[in-house]
Scaffold this motif. Structure first.
Motif, short mmCIF file in Angstrom:
data_model
loop_
_atom_site.label_atom_id
_atom_site.label_comp_id
_atom_site.label_asym_id
_atom_site.label_seq_id
_atom_site.Cartn_x
_atom_site.Cartn_y
_atom_site.Cartn_z
N UNK A 171 0.79 -1.24 0.00
CA UNK A 171 0.00 0.00 0.00
C UNK A 171 0.82 1.28 0.00
N UNK A 172 2.15 1.19 0.10
CA UNK A 172 3.00 2.36 -0.03
C UNK A 172 2.53 3.55 0.79
N UNK A 173 2.20 3.32 2.05
CA UNK A 173 1.57 4.36 2.87
C UNK A 173 2.53 5.50 3.22
N UNK A 174 2.06 6.73 3.03
CA UNK A 174 2.74 7.92 3.53
C UNK A 174 2.19 8.18 4.93
N UNK B 274 7.66 12.34 2.89
CA UNK B 274 6.82 11.91 1.77
C UNK B 274 7.26 10.56 1.22
N UNK B 275 8.27 9.93 1.83
CA UNK B 275 8.72 8.60 1.41
C UNK B 275 7.81 7.56 2.05
N UNK B 276 7.30 6.60 1.26
CA UNK B 276 6.40 5.57 1.83
C UNK B 276 7.04 4.78 2.95
N UNK B 277 6.25 4.45 3.95
CA UNK B 277 6.70 3.68 5.11
C UNK B 277 6.46 2.18 4.94
N UNK B 278 5.96 1.77 3.80
CA UNK B 278 5.92 0.35 3.42
C UNK B 278 6.03 0.29 1.90
N UNK B 279 6.24 -0.89 1.36
CA UNK B 279 6.49 -0.99 -0.07
C UNK B 279 5.29 -0.56 -0.91
N UNK B 280 5.58 0.03 -2.03
CA UNK B 280 4.55 0.33 -3.02
C UNK B 280 4.26 -0.94 -3.82
N UNK C 200 -6.34 7.47 6.60
CA UNK C 200 -6.63 8.69 7.36
C UNK C 200 -5.64 9.76 6.93
N UNK C 201 -5.83 11.01 7.38
CA UNK C 201 -4.81 12.03 7.09
C UNK C 201 -3.43 11.69 7.67
N UNK C 202 -3.41 10.83 8.70
CA UNK C 202 -2.14 10.42 9.30
C UNK C 202 -1.53 9.21 8.61
N UNK C 203 -2.36 8.49 7.88
CA UNK C 203 -1.91 7.25 7.24
C UNK C 203 -2.55 7.21 5.85
N UNK C 204 -1.75 7.56 4.84
CA UNK C 204 -2.28 7.76 3.50
C UNK C 204 -1.72 6.70 2.54
N UNK C 205 -2.51 5.68 2.24
CA UNK C 205 -2.02 4.61 1.36
C UNK C 205 -2.09 5.01 -0.11
N UNK C 206 -1.31 4.33 -0.90
CA UNK C 206 -1.37 4.46 -2.35
C UNK C 206 -2.71 3.89 -2.84
#
Length: 250
Positions: free
Chosen positions: A167-170, A182-188, A214-220
């Motif tokens: 989900x490439x979450x920001x 702005x770098x994802x915290x999991x793989x895209x 959410x605004x705190x956890x924004x998935x691709x």
């Protein structure tokens, strides 16, 4: 080997009359302030599951649900954990086996190996390679992209399924003292397809997606065309598995 996809990153494995739970979580309310509430129904598995082994990649509460240990682990069951987490979980009174990278626990024809992984916000994490009856799976928790996938594929050949986050979450965790990135915290999705390819996995099985935003956890945002396009581009087969559904390793 029979595998059931559970919530988020969780899976249940049945093999040799043994049951393993990996990153199995049923209650996400502890993170509701960050992740929000699930966008799709949760699978409730604890009342019908008795596990011989409970395995987790790291201690984030969307991957580590201590209530599952209490509800599901058999009296003689074992917890398998990454060695560097030992100092953080001394309160677990059940039998815990700690493995460092490249260490293997083997019992009843099942092998569980800890291998390198990289967490998106710098916490200790491992990935797991689990093998039973000649069938092998890789579980990557919520790893980010790193440079070890080439090596892992060479050293752990014949992986059948690679369970990888997509989900490439920001994340915006400034309230927790982490500067915004702005770098994802999991793989895209594209990174997951590439990782599965480098792992030489027969199929990518996506996990860790389509559940929280959410605004705190924004998935691709993903659609089915993205999967097909990347599968063809990278020449990596994949399989989408809904929560609660089973897949067989033969």
């Amino acid at each position: 080997m029979k595998i059931q996809k559970l919530n988020w990153a969780g899976i249940k494995i049945e093999c040799n009359k043994k049951t393993l739970l990996v990153d199995a979580v049923e209650d996400f309310t502890a993170y509701s302030g960050i992740l929000g509430y699930p966008r799709t129904p949760l699978i409730h598995f604890s009342l019908t599951t008795k596990a011989d082994y409970i395995v987790f990649t790291h201690l984030h509460l969307d991957h580590f649900d201590i209530s599952i240990i209490e509800k599901c682990l058999k009296p003689d069951g074992k917890i398998i954990a990454y060695k560097k987490l030992e100092k953080y979980i001394p309160a677990l009174t059940r039998h815990v086996i700690y493995l460092d990278y490249d260490e293997i626990f083997t019992e009843e024809g099942i092998s569980i190996k800890s291998v390198f992984s990289l967490d998106g916000i710098g916490h200790d994490q491992t990935a797991w390679i689990i093998e039973c009856n000649g069938f092998k799976i890789f579980h990557g928790g919520d790893t980010i992209w790193h440079n070890k996938f080439w090596q892992l594929g060479k050293e752990n050949q014949n992986i059948d399924f690679a369970f990888l986050p997509i989900n490439g979450a920001i994340v915006n965790f400034q309230a927790l003292g982490l500067a915004y990135s702005t770098i994802p915290a999991s793989m895209t999705l594209e990174q997951a397809f590439n990782a599965a390819k480098l792992l030489q996995a027969r199929e990518l099985i996506p996990i860790h997606y389509n559940k929280f935003s959410t605004p705190y956890y924004q998935p691709e945002e993903l659609n089915e065309e993205d999967f097909e396009k990347l599968s063809k581009k990278i020449s990596q087969p994949y399989r989408l598995v809904e929560d609660g559904y089973f897949i067989s390793g033969e």
